[in-house]
Design a protein around this motif. Structure first.
Motif, short mmCIF file in Angstrom:
data_model
loop_
_atom_site.label_atom_id
_atom_site.label_comp_id
_atom_site.label_asym_id
_atom_site.label_seq_id
_atom_site.Cartn_x
_atom_site.Cartn_y
_atom_site.Cartn_z
N GLY A 14 12.08 -44.10 -90.79
CA GLY A 14 12.22 -42.67 -91.09
C GLY A 14 13.41 -42.04 -90.40
O GLY A 14 14.19 -42.71 -89.71
N THR A 15 13.52 -40.74 -90.56
CA THR A 15 14.65 -40.00 -89.98
C THR A 15 14.59 -40.00 -88.46
O THR A 15 15.62 -39.94 -87.79
N TYR A 33 22.85 -39.22 -93.66
CA TYR A 33 22.56 -40.14 -92.56
C TYR A 33 21.79 -41.31 -93.13
O TYR A 33 21.37 -41.31 -94.28
N ALA A 35 18.41 -43.40 -92.70
CA ALA A 35 17.08 -43.41 -92.06
C ALA A 35 16.77 -44.83 -91.57
O ALA A 35 17.40 -45.80 -92.00
N ILE A 64 11.62 -48.69 -92.27
CA ILE A 64 11.86 -48.28 -93.66
C ILE A 64 11.95 -46.76 -93.80
O ILE A 64 11.45 -46.01 -92.96
N ASP A 65 12.61 -46.36 -94.86
CA ASP A 65 12.53 -44.97 -95.32
C ASP A 65 11.10 -44.81 -95.84
O ASP A 65 10.59 -45.69 -96.54
N SER A 66 10.45 -43.70 -95.53
CA SER A 66 9.03 -43.62 -95.90
C SER A 66 8.83 -43.54 -97.41
O SER A 66 7.71 -43.74 -97.89
N GLY A 98 8.67 -41.75 -91.31
CA GLY A 98 9.47 -40.82 -92.10
C GLY A 98 8.61 -39.66 -92.55
O GLY A 98 7.41 -39.82 -92.81
N THR A 99 9.23 -38.49 -92.64
CA THR A 99 8.42 -37.31 -92.94
C THR A 99 8.03 -37.20 -94.42
O THR A 99 7.08 -36.50 -94.75
N ASP A 100 8.78 -37.89 -95.29
CA ASP A 100 8.56 -37.65 -96.73
C ASP A 100 7.17 -38.05 -97.21
O ASP A 100 6.59 -37.38 -98.06
N ALA A 124 10.74 -36.81 -87.63
CA ALA A 124 11.80 -35.87 -87.30
C ALA A 124 12.48 -35.42 -88.58
O ALA A 124 12.52 -36.16 -89.56
N MET A 125 12.97 -34.22 -88.54
CA MET A 125 13.72 -33.70 -89.69
C MET A 125 15.21 -33.95 -89.52
O MET A 125 15.96 -33.90 -90.48
N LYS A 172 4.22 -31.75 -96.07
CA LYS A 172 5.63 -31.40 -95.84
C LYS A 172 5.98 -30.31 -96.83
O LYS A 172 6.18 -30.56 -98.02
C1 SIN Z 1 11.83 -40.65 -94.60
O1 SIN Z 1 10.84 -40.04 -94.98
O2 SIN Z 1 11.79 -41.84 -94.24
C2 SIN Z 1 13.17 -39.99 -94.60
C3 SIN Z 1 13.08 -38.53 -94.38
C4 SIN Z 1 12.51 -38.14 -93.04
O3 SIN Z 1 12.01 -38.92 -92.25
O4 SIN Z 1 12.56 -36.91 -92.78
#
Ligand code: SIN
Length: 335
Positions: A14-15, A33, A35, A64-66, A98-100, A124-125, A172
């Motif tokens: 994630g971010t 950026y 991730a 991984i990217d979420s 990751g936040t997504d 994190a954003m 989110k």
């Molecule tokens: C993700 O979800 O992996 C990328 C975006 C984020 O973490 O804010």
């Protein structure tokens, strides 16, 4: 004397583990950026004093990217965290994510982990290289919550931007700000000067009180989601049926409305062995049973206040136990 139980930090990417081109200028902000680049042990080094807050162990489960979380990966995460929670030397778990899709992972864990130990997700954003990166403070707060005895038995928690949310209803809600997460019912509490302060508790069943037995779940039944928009087409539902979906979450207009031109088609899904679950595209509110559709007559399920992504997960778990719409409906009232 027994050693104090440790907090295990499970890194998934994630971010929070992201890197940009620099801390100023192009690529420094929140959008440009990469991730999932920094390993979890290096994230920990970026938080002054973290090692003094609790005995820590770190493991990198994914990087991984979420967006790349599949149901298989989600179950892998759940099985790993469940195993950690059975260990006497583990007092709690923090998952960096990751936040997504963080809300989906948090909800599956909330419904399936048979533990009262604190399990906290954070992210994190802004990437770690951004000016005012939010990851280090979120990680510090997540460890503070996971290590605090008052967090036990509250279900899976999401800590972001100094707020503590229940995994049952956090989402989110905003894409580009550090206060990205919200719940229609508000946070359960806040992290104040490094300590959780609680204002409410999750009222519905979760974790140790849940009926879903992770040990018996090797794969989730396929459940699709169809979002509403003007000029809808039935082919999208047909595609889910052809893919083997056992249920489809219809994310309807307003309070879950089904367009008149699709009604008889959707009523026919039941005869094809596919359960229809009525959710709403409005992000806060409820779907009222038998209000704009004959849910009882059609054998449809309504989601109460759940959003479509979480309704997908609860439906999939429900289908591991029953195919009866009335029983699945009860689960939406109780979880
Ligand atoms: C993700 O979800 O992996 C990328 C975006 C984020 O973490 O804010």
């Amino acid at each position: 004397m027994a050693k104090p139980a440790c907090i295990v930090i499970v890194g998934t990417g994630g971010t929070i583990a992201g890197v940009g081109a620099g801390s100023a200028g192009a690529g420094a902000g929140s959008a440009a950026y990469r991730a999932a680049a920094i390993p979890a042990d290096r994230l920990i080094e970026s938080v002054p004093g973290l090692a003094q807050m609790a005995a820590l162990q770190v493991e990198q489960l994914f990087q991984i990217d979420s967006a790349d979380f599949t149901d298989d990966k989600l179950l892998q995460l759940a099985h790993r965290v469940a195993a950690l929670c059975t260990r006497d030397d583990v007092g709690g778990v923090v998952i960096t994510h990751g936040t997504d899709t963080l809300e989906e992972s948090a909800y599956l864990l909330h419904l399936t982990l048979a533990t009262a130990k604190p399990v906290v997700l954070t992210g994190a954003m802004r990437p770690s290289t951004a000016l005012s990166a939010d990851g280090p403070a979120n990680l510090r707060d997540a460890v503070a919550v996971a290590a605090h005895p008052s967090s036990a038995g509250q279900g899976v928690l999401v800590v972001m931007n100094q707020e503590v949310f229940s995994a049952r209803d956090v989402t989110k809600a905003r894409s580009m700000v550090v206060n990205a997460f919200d719940s229609p019912w508000g946070p359960l509490g806040a992290v104040v000067e490094g300590t959780p302060r609680w204002y409410r508790r999750a009222a519905r069943l979760h974790t140790h009180a849940s009926e879903f037995d992770l040990a018996k779940i090797a794969a989730l039944p396929l459940v699709g989601v169809v979002a509403s928009h003007g000029n809808m087409r039935r082919e999208i539902y047909d595609a889910w049926v052809a893919a083997g979906a056992r249920a489809i979450v219809h994310e309807g207009f307003g309070g879950g409305t089904v367009p008149a031109y699709l009604r008889s088609y959707l009523e026919g899904l039941r005869a094809r062995g596919v359960l229809l679950v009525r959710a709403a595209r409005s992000q806060a509110g409820r779907v009222i049973r038998n209000a704009t559709a004959d849910d009882d007559g059609n054998g449809w399920v309504t989601v109460d206040d759940q959003n479509a992504p979480r309704a997908r997960l609860l439906t999939a778990l429900a289908l591991t136990r029953t195919t009866e719409p009335a029983e699945i409906q009860q689960m939406f009232w109780h979880y």
